[in-house]
Design an enzyme around this catalytic site. Structure first.
Site, PDB file in Angstrom:
ATOM      1  N   GLY A 123       0.839  -1.200   0.000  1.00  0.00           N
ATOM      2  CA  GLY A 123       0.000   0.000   0.000  1.00  0.00           C
ATOM      3  C   GLY A 123       0.867   1.240   0.000  1.00  0.00           C
ATOM      4  N   GLY A 124       0.327   2.298   0.601  1.00  0.00           N
ATOM      5  CA  GLY A 124       1.051   3.570   0.634  1.00  0.00           C
ATOM      6  C   GLY A 124       2.383   3.471   1.347  1.00  0.00           C
ATOM      7  N   GLY A 172      20.444  14.196 -31.151  1.00  0.00           N
ATOM      8  CA  GLY A 172      19.994  14.600 -29.820  1.00  0.00           C
ATOM      9  C   GLY A 172      20.721  13.842 -28.731  1.00  0.00           C
ATOM     10  N   ALA A 173      21.083  12.604 -29.027  1.00  0.00           N
ATOM     11  CA  ALA A 173      21.758  11.809 -28.001  1.00  0.00           C
ATOM     12  C   ALA A 173      23.178  12.310 -27.780  1.00  0.00           C
ATOM     13  CB  ALA A 173      21.750  10.335 -28.383  1.00  0.00           C
TER      14      ALA A 173
HETATM   15  C1  HXC Z   1      -2.284  -4.713  12.214  1.00  0.00           C
HETATM   16  C2  HXC Z   1      -1.194  -6.524  11.341  1.00  0.00           C
HETATM   17  C3  HXC Z   1      -1.103  -5.880  10.084  1.00  0.00           C
HETATM   18  C4  HXC Z   1      -1.664  -4.579   9.961  1.00  0.00           C
HETATM   19  C5  HXC Z   1      -0.176  -7.806   9.920  1.00  0.00           C
HETATM   20  N1  HXC Z   1      -0.599  -7.711  11.176  1.00  0.00           N
HETATM   21  N2  HXC Z   1      -0.475  -6.704   9.228  1.00  0.00           N
HETATM   22  N3  HXC Z   1      -1.769  -5.932  12.389  1.00  0.00           N
HETATM   23  N4  HXC Z   1      -2.221  -4.039  11.050  1.00  0.00           N
HETATM   24  N5  HXC Z   1      -1.598  -3.901   8.833  1.00  0.00           N
HETATM   25  C6  HXC Z   1      -0.458  -8.699  12.247  1.00  0.00           C
HETATM   26  C7  HXC Z   1      -1.319  -9.928  12.033  1.00  0.00           C
HETATM   27  O1  HXC Z   1      -2.603  -9.694  12.550  1.00  0.00           O
HETATM   28  C8  HXC Z   1      -0.553 -10.973  12.827  1.00  0.00           C
HETATM   29  O2  HXC Z   1      -0.815 -10.783  14.214  1.00  0.00           O
HETATM   30  C9  HXC Z   1       0.887 -10.571  12.606  1.00  0.00           C
HETATM   31  O3  HXC Z   1       0.876  -9.204  12.210  1.00  0.00           O
HETATM   32  C10 HXC Z   1       1.560 -11.367  11.532  1.00  0.00           C
HETATM   33  O4  HXC Z   1       0.735 -11.318  10.378  1.00  0.00           O
HETATM   34  P1  HXC Z   1       0.341 -12.627   9.551  1.00  0.00           P
HETATM   35  O5  HXC Z   1      -0.778 -12.269   8.685  1.00  0.00           O
HETATM   36  O6  HXC Z   1       0.165 -13.774  10.496  1.00  0.00           O
HETATM   37  O7  HXC Z   1       1.666 -12.860   8.742  1.00  0.00           O
HETATM   38  P2  HXC Z   1       1.846 -13.393   7.258  1.00  0.00           P
HETATM   39  O8  HXC Z   1       0.995 -14.608   7.051  1.00  0.00           O
HETATM   40  O9  HXC Z   1       3.321 -13.541   7.080  1.00  0.00           O
HETATM   41  O10 HXC Z   1       1.288 -12.253   6.315  1.00  0.00           O
HETATM   42  C11 HXC Z   1       1.903 -11.001   6.273  1.00  0.00           C
HETATM   43  C12 HXC Z   1       1.050  -9.970   5.512  1.00  0.00           C
HETATM   44  C13 HXC Z   1      -0.387  -9.978   6.083  1.00  0.00           C
HETATM   45  C14 HXC Z   1       1.022 -10.379   4.022  1.00  0.00           C
HETATM   46  C15 HXC Z   1       1.729  -8.632   5.639  1.00  0.00           C
HETATM   47  O11 HXC Z   1      -0.302  -9.840   7.497  1.00  0.00           O
HETATM   48  C16 HXC Z   1      -1.208  -8.854   5.545  1.00  0.00           C
HETATM   49  O12 HXC Z   1      -1.727  -8.954   4.437  1.00  0.00           O
HETATM   50  N6  HXC Z   1      -1.366  -7.790   6.336  1.00  0.00           N
HETATM   51  C17 HXC Z   1      -2.186  -6.660   5.955  1.00  0.00           C
HETATM   52  C18 HXC Z   1      -1.498  -5.884   4.878  1.00  0.00           C
HETATM   53  C19 HXC Z   1      -2.249  -4.628   4.563  1.00  0.00           C
HETATM   54  O13 HXC Z   1      -3.227  -4.664   3.820  1.00  0.00           O
HETATM   55  N7  HXC Z   1      -1.840  -3.518   5.176  1.00  0.00           N
HETATM   56  C20 HXC Z   1      -2.414  -2.268   4.959  1.00  0.00           C
HETATM   57  C21 HXC Z   1      -1.811  -1.752   3.669  1.00  0.00           C
HETATM   58  S1  HXC Z   1      -2.440  -0.163   3.274  1.00  0.00           S
HETATM   59  P3  HXC Z   1      -0.751 -11.977  15.259  1.00  0.00           P
HETATM   60  O14 HXC Z   1      -1.193 -11.351  16.528  1.00  0.00           O
HETATM   61  O15 HXC Z   1      -1.662 -13.022  14.740  1.00  0.00           O
HETATM   62  O16 HXC Z   1       0.664 -12.431  15.282  1.00  0.00           O
HETATM   63  C22 HXC Z   1      -1.394   0.844   3.997  1.00  0.00           C
HETATM   64  C23 HXC Z   1      -1.820   2.227   3.831  1.00  0.00           C
HETATM   65  C24 HXC Z   1      -0.697   3.155   4.028  1.00  0.00           C
HETATM   66  O17 HXC Z   1      -0.428   0.493   4.557  1.00  0.00           O
HETATM   67  C25 HXC Z   1      -1.118   4.456   3.475  1.00  0.00           C
HETATM   68  C26 HXC Z   1      -0.050   5.460   3.492  1.00  0.00           C
HETATM   69  C27 HXC Z   1      -0.453   6.640   2.703  1.00  0.00           C
END
Ligand code: HXC
Length: 513
Positions: free
Chosen positions: A168-169, A403-404
């Site tokens: 994401g971001g 140009g290059a």
């Molecule tokens: C809170 C999170 C988290 C998140 C992971 N965890 N991502 N907690 N917020 N964004 C936690 C899980 O709940 C889990 O907790 C632990 O971290 C490990 O995650 P798993 O899923 O068990 O690990 P894995 O299977 O290796 O998968 C990793 C992952 C997946 C692919 C990153 O966790 C995932 O898809 N997370 C969400 C990604 C996402 O969509 N993020 C937001 C992106 S948008 P426990 O307690 O079970 O250990 C964004 C916007 C930013 O970031 C904008 C800026 C402008």
């Protein structure tokens, strides 16, 4: 519990981060923890942690009772090869390294300190992105980080290592830094993941194919360097830093070399094939020029028709830009233009001279290039060279057409010194193309048009496709013997070392992006 014991117990808990089972899972994935990474990256016993006791203050979605040591990111400062650096390392074992309000505040704190102190900052990213439970506070945290990345740009070196997910971001903080290093298989960057892509466009793609290290090195150009594991990635951080000054006001580090500046390379005069359309490997020429034949390429694998990278000459870092005749005949295209412009601006920001080796038949023709905006992208090359105030030395090896010729740091664009090999050909276009246009009537009227075309092309080549017409006009400063290229460039840079150059005062330029 007395106060010393309380401190000990608190630190013990923080050292533990996500606890043994999550640490074990991290290791099973082939990844180190944040603390293990910092211990390897920094010189022994130099790490000073800041904000170890910082805790989140979220209460919703079960967060009130969630224990998150160091709030999932280890921050502080230490030394690399004796030089101070600020660091932050996200720890996936704590809430997936997710970024909440306080986690973000810790990163902002080291960003502020690094900027104020004129010290490089290194970010080790391993995070699930915005902490979902913290909502807009997490988003705001990212915005504050992006702002600081931008303010630090060109002031202090910023290096990012992608050692886990970056989705994401969250990808935009790395993208705002100078160098992105990615670890194969574990490091992945993407704006939207495979499931979202499947739902929206119907495309099926694995996470590694979508956002893995090789994808970003070879296809997107987002990554500058890739490594097979955490250790190799952290070694690359040290390698890159060794070329960079602490900040824009300092000179880059000097490293003594026993390699003589007068070392001749008797193979160089034979590198360029007699047939002007035959390729050769320009890396052979680059290594002949640099100290100990050591060249550190960046973005190797992306737009390989252009080579960029850093080495040393006389112990001082020097950036090298070179057309690569082995790929697309060394033409400049959209991707090569972006790669070149960003590199020259990076070198210029940090006081590193640029040597440009020219052998290009021109910009790549085609509708794909025109529709893709080669005008806009190619203009970045002109802008970057003309804007740069670092010492700039150009060597024309063979083709420098149209140009290059101008774009590859010609005299008119601001080269301080232009050298040419005797094989250089400077012209508006290649001899065959030129003959076809200016002698078209003669060729058409001839009984043997093919023979006439060849003869006229040769006539044009003798007249223009050599270095001497340009040298007579002063566009080329010297025609040099190829085997002595290293000593000519070294001497040129020695006198240019104290060069001072100014541009008109303004808010900032408006580079075509
Ligand atoms: C809170 C999170 C988290 C998140 C992971 N965890 N991502 N907690 N917020 N964004 C936690 C899980 O709940 C889990 O907790 C632990 O971290 C490990 O995650 P798993 O899923 O068990 O690990 P894995 O299977 O290796 O998968 C990793 C992952 C997946 C692919 C990153 O966790 C995932 O898809 N997370 C969400 C990604 C996402 O969509 N993020 C937001 C992106 S948008 P426990 O307690 O079970 O250990 C964004 C916007 C930013 O970031 C904008 C800026 C402008």
């Amino acid at each position: 519990m007395d106060s010393r014991e309380e401190l000990k117990s608190r630190l013990h808990r923080i050292e533990d981060m996500g606890g043994p089972s999550r640490v074990q899972r991290q290791h099973q994935m082939g990844k180190w923890t944040a603390r293990e990474r910092l211990a390897y990256l920094l010189d022994d016993d130099t790490f000073e942690e800041i904000g170890a006791h910082v805790a989140h203050r979220a209460t919703r979605f079960g967060m009130a009772d969630a224990d998150a040591p160091a709030d999932g990111v280890v921050t502080g400062y230490g030394r690399i090869q004796g030089r101070p650096v600020y660091v932050f390392a996200q720890d996936f074992t704590v809430l997936g390294g997710s970024l909440g309000e306080m986690h973000a505040a810790k990163i902002q704190r080291v960003q502020d300190l690094a900027l104020k102190s004129g010290v490089p900052i290194i970010g080790l990213n391993d995070s699930g992105g915005a902490r979902i439970q913290e909502g807009v506070d997490a988003l705001n945290g990212y915005g504050e980080i992006f702002k600081r990345n931008t303010w630090s740009s060109g002031v202090i070196p910023q290096i990012t290592v992608i050692m886990g997910p970056s989705a994401g971001g969250a990808v935009y903080s790395p993208a705002l830094t100078d160098i992105i290093i990615m670890v194969r298989r574990t490091g992945q960057m993407m704006i939207t993941g495979p499931q979202v892509i499947q739902a929206v466009t119907g495309e099926t793609v694995t996470a590694e194919d979508l956002g893995g290290a090789d994808t970003h090195l070879r296809r997107s150009g987002v990554a500058h360097l890739v490594a097979d594991d955490d250790q190799e990635a952290l070694d690359l951080v040290r390698d890159v830093l060794a070329f960079l000054p602490q900040n824009w006001m300092e000179e880059p580090p000097f490293l003594e070399s026993a390699d003589s500046l007068f070392r001749a390379d008797d193979g160089l005069p034979f590198i360029i094939p007699d047939d002007a359309n035959k390729p050769y490997d320009v890396i052979r020429i680059i290594t002949a020029i640099l100290d100990d034949a050591k060249f550190f390429p960046l973005q190797a694998g992306y737009a390989d028709n252009l080579v960029v990278g850093i080495g040393r000459l006389g112990g001082r870092p020097v950036g090298v830009v070179a057309n690569q005749p082995r790929v697309l005949a060394g033409t400049l295209d959209i991707n090569a233009s972006d790669k070149l412009a960003r590199f020259v601006r990076f070198m210029d920001a940090f006081n590193i001279p640029v040597v440009t080796l020219v052998d290009t038949p021109g910009y790549l023709p085609g509708t794909h290039q025109e529709y893709g905006g080669i005008i806009r992208h190619g203009a970045k090359v002109l802008y970057a060279y003309a804007e740069a105030t670092i010492p700039k030395v150009t060597i024309i090896l063979r083709k420098a057409y149209g140009g290059a010729y101008l774009a590859m740091c010609s005299r008119s664009l601001g080269a301080d010194l232009v050298l040419a090999w005797p094989t250089a050909e400077i012209a508006v276009m290649g001899p065959e193309g030129a003959a076809n246009i200016i002698f078209r009537k003669d060729i058409e009227a001839s009984a043997d048009p093919a023979a006439k075309r060849m003869a006229k092309a040769e006539e044009y080549r003798v007249e223009f496709a050599n270095p001497y017409v340009a040298a007579e006009r002063g566009y080329i400063d010297a025609v040099i013997e190829p085997q002595h290229t290293r000593s000519h460039v070294a001497r040129a840079l020695m006198v240019l070392y104290n060069k001072r150059d100014e541009r008109p005062k303004r808010r900032h330029g408006n580079i075509p992006v």
